[in-house]
Design an enzyme around this catalytic site. Sequence first.
Site, PDB file in Angstrom:
ATOM      1  N   GLU A  83      11.123  -9.152  -6.946  1.00  0.00           N
ATOM      2  CA  GLU A  83      10.959  -8.696  -8.302  1.00  0.00           C
ATOM      3  C   GLU A  83      11.545  -7.924  -8.445  1.00  0.00           C
ATOM      4  O   GLU A  83      11.064  -6.428  -6.903  1.00  0.00           O
ATOM      5  CB  GLU A  83      10.039  -8.486  -8.812  1.00  0.00           C
ATOM      6  CG  GLU A  83      10.004  -8.743  -9.679  1.00  0.00           C
ATOM      7  CD  GLU A  83      10.987  -9.017 -10.678  1.00  0.00           C
ATOM      8  OE1 GLU A  83      10.457 -10.118 -10.845  1.00  0.00           O
ATOM      9  OE2 GLU A  83      11.530  -8.709 -11.750  1.00  0.00           O
TER      10      GLU A  83
ATOM     11  N   LEU B 274      15.614   3.659  -2.820  1.00  0.00           N
ATOM     12  CA  LEU B 274      15.298   4.646  -4.369  1.00  0.00           C
ATOM     13  C   LEU B 274      13.722   5.881  -4.129  1.00  0.00           C
ATOM     14  O   LEU B 274      14.154   6.856  -4.731  1.00  0.00           O
ATOM     15  CB  LEU B 274      13.971   3.865  -5.133  1.00  0.00           C
ATOM     16  CG  LEU B 274      14.980   2.620  -5.761  1.00  0.00           C
ATOM     17  CD1 LEU B 274      14.689   1.721  -6.348  1.00  0.00           C
ATOM     18  CD2 LEU B 274      16.142   3.067  -7.071  1.00  0.00           C
TER      19      LEU B 274
ATOM     20  N   CYS C 230       4.650   0.145  -4.410  1.00  0.00           N
ATOM     21  CA  CYS C 230       5.631   0.113  -3.962  1.00  0.00           C
ATOM     22  C   CYS C 230       5.811   1.416  -3.109  1.00  0.00           C
ATOM     23  O   CYS C 230       6.056   0.458  -1.700  1.00  0.00           O
ATOM     24  CB  CYS C 230       6.304  -0.788  -4.787  1.00  0.00           C
ATOM     25  SG  CYS C 230       5.908  -1.985  -5.339  1.00  0.00           S
ATOM     26  N   PHE C 231       6.558   1.690  -3.146  1.00  0.00           N
ATOM     27  CA  PHE C 231       7.065   2.989  -2.535  1.00  0.00           C
ATOM     28  C   PHE C 231       6.141   3.440  -0.985  1.00  0.00           C
ATOM     29  O   PHE C 231       7.446   2.721  -0.512  1.00  0.00           O
ATOM     30  CB  PHE C 231       7.985   4.495  -3.116  1.00  0.00           C
ATOM     31  CG  PHE C 231       8.331   3.716  -4.253  1.00  0.00           C
ATOM     32  CD1 PHE C 231       9.155   2.544  -4.707  1.00  0.00           C
ATOM     33  CD2 PHE C 231       9.192   5.298  -4.896  1.00  0.00           C
ATOM     34  CE1 PHE C 231      10.923   2.460  -5.112  1.00  0.00           C
ATOM     35  CE2 PHE C 231      10.147   5.002  -5.774  1.00  0.00           C
ATOM     36  CZ  PHE C 231      10.812   3.780  -6.415  1.00  0.00           C
TER      37      PHE C 231
ATOM     38  N   ALA D  59      -1.596 -13.329 -11.043  1.00  0.00           N
ATOM     39  CA  ALA D  59      -1.325 -12.750 -12.561  1.00  0.00           C
ATOM     40  C   ALA D  59      -1.915 -11.137 -12.329  1.00  0.00           C
ATOM     41  O   ALA D  59      -2.320 -10.311 -13.318  1.00  0.00           O
ATOM     42  CB  ALA D  59      -2.510 -13.030 -13.556  1.00  0.00           C
ATOM     43  N   GLY D  60      -1.443 -10.164 -11.442  1.00  0.00           N
ATOM     44  CA  GLY D  60      -0.870  -8.847 -11.401  1.00  0.00           C
ATOM     45  C   GLY D  60       0.638  -8.293 -12.338  1.00  0.00           C
ATOM     46  O   GLY D  60       0.640  -8.772 -13.683  1.00  0.00           O
TER      47      GLY D  60
HETATM   48  P1  NAI Z   1      -1.812  -6.431  -7.991  1.00  0.00           P
HETATM   49  O1  NAI Z   1      -2.036  -6.005  -7.429  1.00  0.00           O
HETATM   50  O2  NAI Z   1      -1.621  -6.084  -9.289  1.00  0.00           O
HETATM   51  O3  NAI Z   1      -1.712  -8.516  -8.430  1.00  0.00           O
HETATM   52  C1  NAI Z   1      -1.672  -9.028  -7.657  1.00  0.00           C
HETATM   53  C2  NAI Z   1      -2.458 -10.259  -7.900  1.00  0.00           C
HETATM   54  O4  NAI Z   1      -2.985 -11.183  -6.898  1.00  0.00           O
HETATM   55  C3  NAI Z   1      -4.383  -9.586  -7.961  1.00  0.00           C
HETATM   56  O5  NAI Z   1      -4.489  -9.907  -8.971  1.00  0.00           O
HETATM   57  C4  NAI Z   1      -4.894 -10.964  -7.151  1.00  0.00           C
HETATM   58  O6  NAI Z   1      -6.692 -10.851  -7.323  1.00  0.00           O
HETATM   59  C5  NAI Z   1      -4.412 -12.057  -7.034  1.00  0.00           C
HETATM   60  N1  NAI Z   1      -4.644 -12.631  -5.670  1.00  0.00           N
HETATM   61  C6  NAI Z   1      -4.591 -12.623  -4.383  1.00  0.00           C
HETATM   62  N2  NAI Z   1      -5.039 -13.460  -3.323  1.00  0.00           N
HETATM   63  C7  NAI Z   1      -4.916 -14.539  -4.388  1.00  0.00           C
HETATM   64  C8  NAI Z   1      -5.210 -15.775  -4.418  1.00  0.00           C
HETATM   65  N3  NAI Z   1      -5.167 -16.511  -3.193  1.00  0.00           N
HETATM   66  N4  NAI Z   1      -5.060 -16.660  -4.853  1.00  0.00           N
HETATM   67  C9  NAI Z   1      -5.221 -16.274  -6.229  1.00  0.00           C
HETATM   68  N5  NAI Z   1      -4.811 -14.811  -6.845  1.00  0.00           N
HETATM   69  C10 NAI Z   1      -4.493 -14.027  -5.736  1.00  0.00           C
HETATM   70  O7  NAI Z   1      -0.301  -6.933  -7.132  1.00  0.00           O
HETATM   71  P2  NAI Z   1       1.624  -6.358  -7.975  1.00  0.00           P
HETATM   72  O8  NAI Z   1       2.141  -4.844  -8.645  1.00  0.00           O
HETATM   73  O9  NAI Z   1       1.190  -7.448  -9.508  1.00  0.00           O
HETATM   74  O10 NAI Z   1       2.580  -6.570  -6.618  1.00  0.00           O
HETATM   75  C11 NAI Z   1       2.331  -7.756  -6.326  1.00  0.00           C
HETATM   76  C12 NAI Z   1       3.616  -8.010  -5.426  1.00  0.00           C
HETATM   77  O11 NAI Z   1       4.972  -7.611  -6.129  1.00  0.00           O
HETATM   78  C13 NAI Z   1       3.411  -7.170  -4.179  1.00  0.00           C
HETATM   79  O12 NAI Z   1       3.667  -7.897  -3.060  1.00  0.00           O
HETATM   80  C14 NAI Z   1       4.360  -5.920  -4.955  1.00  0.00           C
HETATM   81  O13 NAI Z   1       4.905  -5.150  -3.475  1.00  0.00           O
HETATM   82  C15 NAI Z   1       5.164  -6.447  -5.300  1.00  0.00           C
HETATM   83  N6  NAI Z   1       5.599  -5.850  -5.946  1.00  0.00           N
HETATM   84  C16 NAI Z   1       5.647  -5.160  -7.606  1.00  0.00           C
HETATM   85  C17 NAI Z   1       6.226  -4.389  -8.390  1.00  0.00           C
HETATM   86  C18 NAI Z   1       5.428  -3.406  -9.406  1.00  0.00           C
HETATM   87  O14 NAI Z   1       5.817  -3.060  -9.617  1.00  0.00           O
HETATM   88  N7  NAI Z   1       3.668  -3.598  -8.814  1.00  0.00           N
HETATM   89  C19 NAI Z   1       7.310  -4.551  -8.369  1.00  0.00           C
HETATM   90  C20 NAI Z   1       8.129  -5.255  -7.210  1.00  0.00           C
HETATM   91  C21 NAI Z   1       7.248  -5.749  -6.991  1.00  0.00           C
END
Ligand code: NAI
Length: 464
Positions: free
Chosen positions: A163, A229, A278-279, A12-13
């Site tokens: 995404e 990018l 990310c980058f 839920a990030g």
């Molecule tokens: P984030 O760190 O904000 O969220 C990830 C969430 O997953 C955390 O809240 C964590 O507690 C939860 N989590 C981890 N392991 C878990 C498990 N086993 N069970 C349940 N929950 C679990 O990360 P974010 O920014 O959302 O990124 C997620 C992915 O998306 C990454 O691979 C990132 O590279 C990719 N991404 C991110 C973008 C961005 O703008 N932040 C854009 C496009 C892709």
Amino acid sequence: SKPITKICCIGAGYVGGPTMAVIAQKCPHIQVTVVDLNQARISAWNDPDTNNIPVYEPGLSEVVAEARGRNLFFSTEVDEAIAGAEMIFISVNTPTKTYGSGKGMAADLKYIELCARQIARVSKTDKIIVEKSTLPVRTAEAVKSILQNTGNGVQFQILSNPEFLAEGTAVEDLHAPDRILIGGDTTEEGQQAIAALVEVYANWVPTDRILTTNLWSSELSKLTANAFLAQRVSSINALSELCERTGADVSEVARSIGTDSRIGPKFLNASVGFGGSCFQKDILNLVYIARSYGLQQVADYWEQVIIMNDHQKRRFATNIVRTLYNTVSGKKIAFLGWAFKKDTNDTRESAAIYVADDLLNEQANITVYDPKVGEAQIQYDLNYLATRSAEQNKELVTVITDPYETCKDAHAIAIMTEWDEFKTYDWQRIYDNMIKPAFLFDGRNVVDKKKLTDIGFKVYTIGK
Ligand code: NAI
């Protein structure tokens, strides 16, 4: 194939939260449950006041208010949500490894593997697994291997659906994406799984914007997109240094080349350097993958994008020290902005962290104001670098909620984030309360240089 009625998203990030909120908003007939191990994060997503949700994005609290409790749910009951869903998105974090082989380069896939094992353990019915996280090319193979060796007869299809949203404009990007990318197996079952996910997006995305590919192309396209990018930022930043030496103006150069339709005008702003979660991580990952295949030139080529970015951050800090008569020891430097870009509360890999760290090594005192980032996060970011003790960081860095107080009695201001509000401050009032000469280092080219120079500031901008 049957239409999807229940979706679960693990994580839920910054990605899981907004993407699922928009899917739920646009597909009222689908029940969407977002799960996370982090209880505090889930509680914040469930806060009765949607202004308190953990991710700040313009327009997001309204989307959540519309769908939450109707067909959008946030929960820590991971097993239950997995068991009940026909389609499971994996949106967990995939940070750079901090240990062992590939340390500092490769993506750490332990969270992905944990998800796959949990799904394998809990599932009693067939499921489509969607990789939403950014993953190294061929990760689906590992996920598949874990899922297919459970021996309980459940059928899994793995899709890659990276995404492309940008933080700060996530809701806009999700509502009207340039494209949706879905990769899957070329088998009949794989194609059916692709069709099921296409049908979800087709509720609001024109079908000609939904691209389908094989799994490996989809996985690699996301790394490639981020590499391209980031490369544009490093390219214009490299030229910004040359502009400063030659009297060329990087904004004029950017405009001049951006009008060429082959180059295009976007993403050509020189700055103190790119940040965000990310980058850097994705390029390091690309470099690592290329090296692991023995492709040295390919790896070195992309690594240069990171090297340039590190240089840009460092030279910004160095320029502050040099300009302040080669010492900032005991001097107050005011930081405006801490987030890695405007309109987000995300600070991961923000240039501000590294510039602050350099200045703290020079014994500066730093005050920080950011409209969306608070003291706890800022101290956390500095402590994470482990350059000095938490007590020292607390002593040297003060976070203030009023920008005018932040700049009061400062020797210099450093603008680290391009928040719009910085443009409309009463800069005369800020100037009057500073130590003279009053220096301003604009890391984002946001302020009106002429106006501020007329007030009396000594203004340093990037690439001019
Ligand atoms: P984030 O760190 O904000 O969220 C990830 C969430 O997953 C955390 O809240 C964590 O507690 C939860 N989590 C981890 N392991 C878990 C498990 N086993 N069970 C349940 N929950 C679990 O990360 P974010 O920014 O959302 O990124 C997620 C992915 O998306 C990454 O691979 C990132 O590279 C990719 N991404 C991110 C973008 C961005 O703008 N932040 C854009 C496009 C892709």
